[in-house]
Design a protein around this motif. Structure first.
Motif, PDB file in Angstrom:
ATOM      1  N   GLU A 172      26.875  35.590  33.606  1.00 61.11           N
ATOM      2  CA  GLU A 172      27.334  34.498  33.418  1.00 61.11           C
ATOM      3  C   GLU A 172      28.809  34.239  33.917  1.00 61.11           C
ATOM      4  OE1 GLU A 172      25.896  31.547  31.472  1.00 61.11           O
ATOM      5  OE2 GLU A 172      23.934  32.852  31.390  1.00 61.11           O
ATOM      6  N   LEU A 173      28.811  33.754  34.845  1.00 59.08           N
ATOM      7  CA  LEU A 173      30.198  33.838  35.426  1.00 59.08           C
ATOM      8  C   LEU A 173      31.010  32.284  35.456  1.00 59.08           C
ATOM      9  CD1 LEU A 173      29.193  35.293  38.853  1.00 59.08           C
ATOM     10  CD2 LEU A 173      30.458  36.546  36.994  1.00 59.08           C
ATOM     11  N   GLN A 174      32.250  32.234  35.130  1.00 57.75           N
ATOM     12  CA  GLN A 174      32.984  31.012  35.143  1.00 57.75           C
ATOM     13  C   GLN A 174      33.378  30.719  36.249  1.00 57.75           C
ATOM     14  OE1 GLN A 174      36.083  31.871  32.062  1.00 57.75           O
ATOM     15  NE2 GLN A 174      34.405  32.013  30.618  1.00 57.75           N
ATOM     16  N   ALA A 175      34.359  29.610  36.497  1.00 55.99           N
ATOM     17  CA  ALA A 175      34.555  29.219  38.052  1.00 55.99           C
ATOM     18  C   ALA A 175      35.445  30.357  38.285  1.00 55.99           C
ATOM     19  CB  ALA A 175      35.451  27.934  37.815  1.00 55.99           C
ATOM     20  N   GLN A 176      36.236  30.711  37.770  1.00 54.69           N
ATOM     21  CA  GLN A 176      37.575  31.656  38.311  1.00 54.69           C
ATOM     22  C   GLN A 176      36.737  32.882  38.851  1.00 54.69           C
ATOM     23  OE1 GLN A 176      40.297  33.406  35.622  1.00 54.69           O
ATOM     24  NE2 GLN A 176      41.588  33.908  37.413  1.00 54.69           N
ATOM     25  N   HIS A 177      35.531  33.544  38.017  1.00 55.69           N
ATOM     26  CA  HIS A 177      35.185  34.696  38.510  1.00 55.69           C
ATOM     27  C   HIS A 177      34.155  34.297  39.746  1.00 55.69           C
ATOM     28  CE1 HIS A 177      34.542  34.966  33.784  1.00 55.69           C
ATOM     29  NE2 HIS A 177      35.930  35.751  34.257  1.00 55.69           N
ATOM     30  N   PRO A 202      41.908  23.270  41.904  1.00 56.82           N
ATOM     31  CA  PRO A 202      41.995  23.225  43.250  1.00 56.82           C
ATOM     32  C   PRO A 202      42.056  24.373  44.099  1.00 56.82           C
ATOM     33  CG  PRO A 202      43.354  21.624  42.020  1.00 56.82           C
ATOM     34  CD  PRO A 202      42.652  22.600  41.074  1.00 56.82           C
ATOM     35  N   GLN A 203      42.749  25.454  43.473  1.00 57.19           N
ATOM     36  CA  GLN A 203      43.019  26.608  44.216  1.00 57.19           C
ATOM     37  C   GLN A 203      41.516  27.321  44.270  1.00 57.19           C
ATOM     38  OE1 GLN A 203      45.677  29.593  42.832  1.00 57.19           O
ATOM     39  NE2 GLN A 203      44.993  31.185  44.252  1.00 57.19           N
ATOM     40  N   GLU A 204      40.724  27.200  43.175  1.00 57.03           N
ATOM     41  CA  GLU A 204      39.441  27.885  43.028  1.00 57.03           C
ATOM     42  C   GLU A 204      38.499  27.084  44.248  1.00 57.03           C
ATOM     43  OE1 GLU A 204      39.839  29.340  38.566  1.00 57.03           O
ATOM     44  OE2 GLU A 204      38.838  27.379  39.075  1.00 57.03           O
ATOM     45  N   VAL A 205      38.673  25.778  44.174  1.00 55.24           N
ATOM     46  CA  VAL A 205      37.749  25.207  45.507  1.00 55.24           C
ATOM     47  C   VAL A 205      37.966  25.466  46.658  1.00 55.24           C
ATOM     48  CG1 VAL A 205      37.310  22.955  46.216  1.00 55.24           C
ATOM     49  CG2 VAL A 205      37.387  23.182  43.733  1.00 55.24           C
ATOM     50  N   LYS A 260      32.095  43.408  32.289  1.00 51.74           N
ATOM     51  CA  LYS A 260      32.139  42.012  31.944  1.00 51.74           C
ATOM     52  C   LYS A 260      32.444  41.343  33.122  1.00 51.74           C
ATOM     53  CE  LYS A 260      33.629  43.384  27.483  1.00 51.74           C
ATOM     54  NZ  LYS A 260      35.034  43.855  26.608  1.00 51.74           N
ATOM     55  N   PRO A 261      32.096  40.063  33.350  1.00 53.92           N
ATOM     56  CA  PRO A 261      32.379  39.121  34.377  1.00 53.92           C
ATOM     57  C   PRO A 261      34.057  39.151  34.976  1.00 53.92           C
ATOM     58  CG  PRO A 261      31.017  38.161  32.965  1.00 53.92           C
ATOM     59  CD  PRO A 261      31.259  39.321  32.229  1.00 53.92           C
ATOM     60  N   GLN A 262      34.885  39.386  33.994  1.00 52.55           N
ATOM     61  CA  GLN A 262      36.080  39.582  34.353  1.00 52.55           C
ATOM     62  C   GLN A 262      36.583  40.676  35.039  1.00 52.55           C
ATOM     63  OE1 GLN A 262      38.660  36.548  33.644  1.00 52.55           O
ATOM     64  NE2 GLN A 262      39.868  38.004  35.372  1.00 52.55           N
TER      65      GLN A 262
END
Length: 110
Positions: free
Chosen positions: A41-46, A84-87, A8-10
């Protein structure tokens, strides 16, 4: 490698993060993970974790650069959901992959 497509993505994000944190690089694994990630289908954190993980272990490697280029459009589409940390981790990863490295002597001269 045979069951990587079942992740899975996570799970994929976590494994890549763990490998990168321990400086582990296996080219076939990363190449397979890249292809699989591009179809998830990836979310921002992934997205942030995967791009960071590739850049952490081999920033200038062709697989890393191709993966980063492939995932960047997904990042920009979801930019408003990034923390912000993901950016910052994504921006740092991109800079490591494609930025010009200035050596210490060149820095001192300017």
């Amino acid at each position: 490698l045979l069951r990587l497509n079942e992740f899975k993505p996570q799970e994929l994000s976590n494994v890549l993060w763990g490998f990168a944190t321990n400086s582990f690089f296996h080219e076939a694994f990363y190449a397979s993970a890249s292809v699989i990630a591009q179809h998830m289908e990836l979310q921002a954190q992934h997205l942030a974790n995967i791009v960071w993980a590739f850049a952490r272990v081999r920033a200038k490697h062709p697989v890393t650069q191709a993966t980063t280029l492939a995932l960047l459009p997904h990042c920009t589409k979801q930019l408003d959901t990034f923390k912000p940390q993901e950016v910052s981790s994504t921006a740092l990863a991109v800079a490591k992959c494609f930025g010009h490295e200035i050596d210490h002597m060149e820095k001192r001269a300017t």
